[in-house]
Design an enzyme around this catalytic site. Structure first.
Site, PDB file in Angstrom:
ATOM      1  N   GLU A  57     -28.913  -9.873 -13.015  1.00 60.06           N
ATOM      2  CA  GLU A  57     -29.463 -11.010 -12.298  1.00 60.06           C
ATOM      3  C   GLU A  57     -28.192 -12.118 -12.635  1.00 60.06           C
ATOM      4  O   GLU A  57     -28.370 -13.021 -13.339  1.00 60.06           O
ATOM      5  CB  GLU A  57     -30.500 -11.388 -13.084  1.00 60.06           C
ATOM      6  CG  GLU A  57     -31.337 -12.480 -12.225  1.00 60.06           C
ATOM      7  CD  GLU A  57     -32.770 -12.939 -13.111  1.00 60.06           C
ATOM      8  OE1 GLU A  57     -33.003 -12.599 -14.128  1.00 60.06           O
ATOM      9  OE2 GLU A  57     -33.499 -13.750 -12.394  1.00 60.06           O
ATOM     10  N   HIS A  65     -34.266  -7.031 -10.253  1.00 64.90           N
ATOM     11  CA  HIS A  65     -33.276  -7.760  -9.585  1.00 64.90           C
ATOM     12  C   HIS A  65     -32.055  -7.025  -9.036  1.00 64.90           C
ATOM     13  O   HIS A  65     -31.802  -6.839  -7.996  1.00 64.90           O
ATOM     14  CB  HIS A  65     -32.819  -8.927 -10.497  1.00 64.90           C
ATOM     15  CG  HIS A  65     -33.867 -10.150 -10.827  1.00 64.90           C
ATOM     16  ND1 HIS A  65     -34.534 -10.546  -9.497  1.00 64.90           N
ATOM     17  CD2 HIS A  65     -34.404 -10.193 -11.736  1.00 64.90           C
ATOM     18  CE1 HIS A  65     -35.490 -11.433 -10.147  1.00 64.90           C
ATOM     19  NE2 HIS A  65     -35.451 -11.031 -11.308  1.00 64.90           N
TER      20      HIS A  65
HETATM   21 ZN   LIG Z   1     -38.175 -10.953 -14.009  1.00 67.68          ZN
END
Ligand SMILES: [Zn+2]
Ligand SMILES: *[C@@H]1O[C@H](CO)[C@@H](O)[C@H](O)[C@H]1NC(C)=O
Ligand SMILES: *[C@@H]1O[C@H](CO)[C@@H](O)[C@H](O)[C@H]1NC(C)=O
Ligand SMILES: *[C@@H]1O[C@H](CO)[C@@H](O)[C@H](O)[C@H]1NC(C)=O
Length: 501
Positions: free
Chosen positions: A344, A369
């Protein structure tokens, strides 16, 4: 003379031949790319094809004119300012009705809409507040029984003061900022600071047991109304408390969670259920991690239907990299399902970016992510081969300042290549969203091809069940139940055709 004419004719024939080769090759590429993308392997039934025409007409209509005026295109703008435009969209209203399956990445204490939290929790009897270092703290106390941490006042008294007005209180329990969001947060680091503080503020309020029960019930309600029938929550177990000072342990928390989910299921036919992924903060040392893994293992044995796996949460960029703990995780990976947040970040080659490599090596069942995945061709090969789903939360990535315009989101490349994407909402309550449809809208309108139709949406819904932690038999049943809602959705879309002209 005739020779000249003959040559011209020959040239024209050749050009024609070259052109038709060119065009057929070009069409072949278009066809191949469509079949490689998410949804490309789905063949629509005749009825679905009819519904698809309606869907695509609505979509194309909303895409008209956006190239000349990008302000008309919500996915290219910040969620805080375009949310109300999304709500006016017919396409959004279709997505709200579409049975979306599950949400596999939602942080429990940021899952409920701000409206509910403010009107139904902040307003409650016995809630006290105080301000420390410019931040709001809130906690439930019996009258006159506050502690000495700060100068507690009943929240209704605070709300009467200008400095701690309703607008200010809302700014403490969400990230929403009126007006230009770039004036509020000038860097990812900065917005993450507020994000972390927001979790800290709501924690003591939501850990009051009766409030927790209502909050969880409301989270399920908001999903259910948005046609999401299954949820996996990331949870850093709170220690629930009562007004009289009783504080409960983890086991009581798990039991409370389970009881609320069971009650919700009884009262909402068709709802499949909810599980938890235990996710302590990644700012821990090896001893604490070993403790957390062992706590998880013990609790998982006593609550096998509630606990689905393990993850670490908190800002990946400033937190401990997974690599620091690879030995502990590696030892545990046969007994614990991991669902790691990984990649991320926009920082290529930094430790945080390399979390993707460790997540895959440590057997992560899905990746939270995976924003940096495109920079890792080897990891992508493994993701495909091991069939690891990618939990995509487009609004989160925008609000937390990885990307401004959804069209630039790297997962567009993963969608084009047909990776197993599941759409998730991460922390909807903190940015004014509710349910999952806003994220579906961003993905469908901003990140998929203009030509992507019902096959794309059907694949996303099926993925959200296929890659869930439901045991095989329950998963198959969930897909069969979903299919019934899907057929009804298709029928309704066709029936409402006139509404969408
Ligand atoms: Zn999260
Ligand atoms: C505290 O309150 C809870 C909930 O009302 C109750 O079950 C518990 O018995 C109380 N404990 C004490 C020590 O009063
Ligand atoms: C880990 O952190 C805890 C709590 O801060 C501390 O008591 C402990 O000494 C630390 N252990 C190691 C090995 O650093
Ligand atoms: C959904 O139901 C239809 C029949 O109504 C069936 O043909 C189809 O295979 C089912 N799809 C799934 C994914 O179960």
């Amino acid at each position: 003379m005739w020779q000249n004419n003959f040559l011209i004719l020959l040239t024209l024939l050749l050009i024609n031949q070259v052109c038709s080769d060119y065009l057929s090759t070009r069409n072949e590429i278009l066809r191949a790319e469509k079949s490689m993308a998410v949804g490309g392997s789905i063949t629509l039934t005749n009825k679905e094809k009819e519904a698809n025409e309606i869907l695509l007409r609505v979509k194309q209509k909303e895409l008209q004119g956006v190239q000349e005026d990008i302000a008309k295109f919500p996915p290219a703008r910040h969620f805080f300012v375009m949310k109300k435009d999304v709500e006016k969209s017919k396409l959004f209203s279709i997505l709200q009705k579409l049975p979306k399956g599950g949400s596999l990445h939602t942080h429990l204490t940021a899952s409920v809409s701000l409206d509910y939290v403010f009107t139904s929790i902040v307003s409650r009897e016995n809630l006290h507040g105080c301000v420390i270092n410019g931040r709001l703290k809130v906690k439930f106390f019996e009258k006159g029984k506050t502690n000495n941490l700060c100068k507690w006042e009943p929240i209704k008294d605070l709300r009467k003061k200008q400095a701690t007005s309703d607008a200010w209180i809302k700014s403490q329990i969400s990230l929403i900022h009126e007006g230009n969001p770039s004036n509020a947060y000038n860097s990812a680091h900065n917005v993450w600071n507020t994000f972390i503080n927001t979790f800290a503020t709501v924690y003591d309020m939501l850990a009051y047991k009766p409030v927790f029960q209502d909050y969880l019930y409301q989270a399920l309600q908001e999903f259910y109304e948005d046609k999401v029938f299954y949820v996996e929550f990331r949870v850093n177990f709170p220690e629930l408390y009562e007004l009289n000072g009783t504080v409960y342990g983890y086991s009581e928390f798990l039991q409370t969670f389970s009881d609320v989910v069971q009650r919700f299921k009884r009262e909402h036919p068709g709802f499949i259920g909810a599980k938890m992924i235990y996710a302590p903060n990644r700012a821990l040392n090896a001893t604490q991690l070993e403790q957390a893994l062992s706590t998880y293992t013990t609790l998982q044995k006593s609550h096998p239907n509630v606990l689905a796996g393990f993850d670490l949460v908190g800002c990946e960029e400033i937190g401990t990299p997974l690599f620091n703990f690879y030995q502990q995780f590696n030892k545990a990976q046969n007994n614990i399902n991991f669902f790691f947040h990984a990649g991320e970040t926009n920082w290529y080659g930094f430790d945080v970016d390399k979390n993707l490599i460790d997540a895959v090596l440590l057997g992560s069942k899905r990746i939270g992510h995976g924003y940096a995945l495109l920079k890792h061709p080897k990891v992508l090969e493994m993701v495909k081969q091991k069939d690891i789903a990618i939990e995509l939360s487009p609004i989160s990535n925008q609000v937390l300042m990885l990307v401004d315009d959804s069209r630039n989101h790297p997962a567009t490349g993963l969608i084009a290549q047909g990776f197993p994407i599941v759409v998730c909402n991460d922390d909807p309550g903190f940015w004014g969203a509710k349910g999952l449809s806003y994220d579906w809208y961003m993905v469908y309108m901003g990140m998929a091809s203009k030509d992507a139709g019902l096959e794309f949406l059907k694949q996303l819904a099926l993925n959200s069940l296929k890659y869930s932690s439901l045991p095989e038999n329950e998963k198959n049943q969930a897909i069969r139940d979903w299919n019934v809602s899907w057929e009804k959705f298709i029928d309704d879309l066709i029936k409402d055709k006139a509404k969408y002209q």
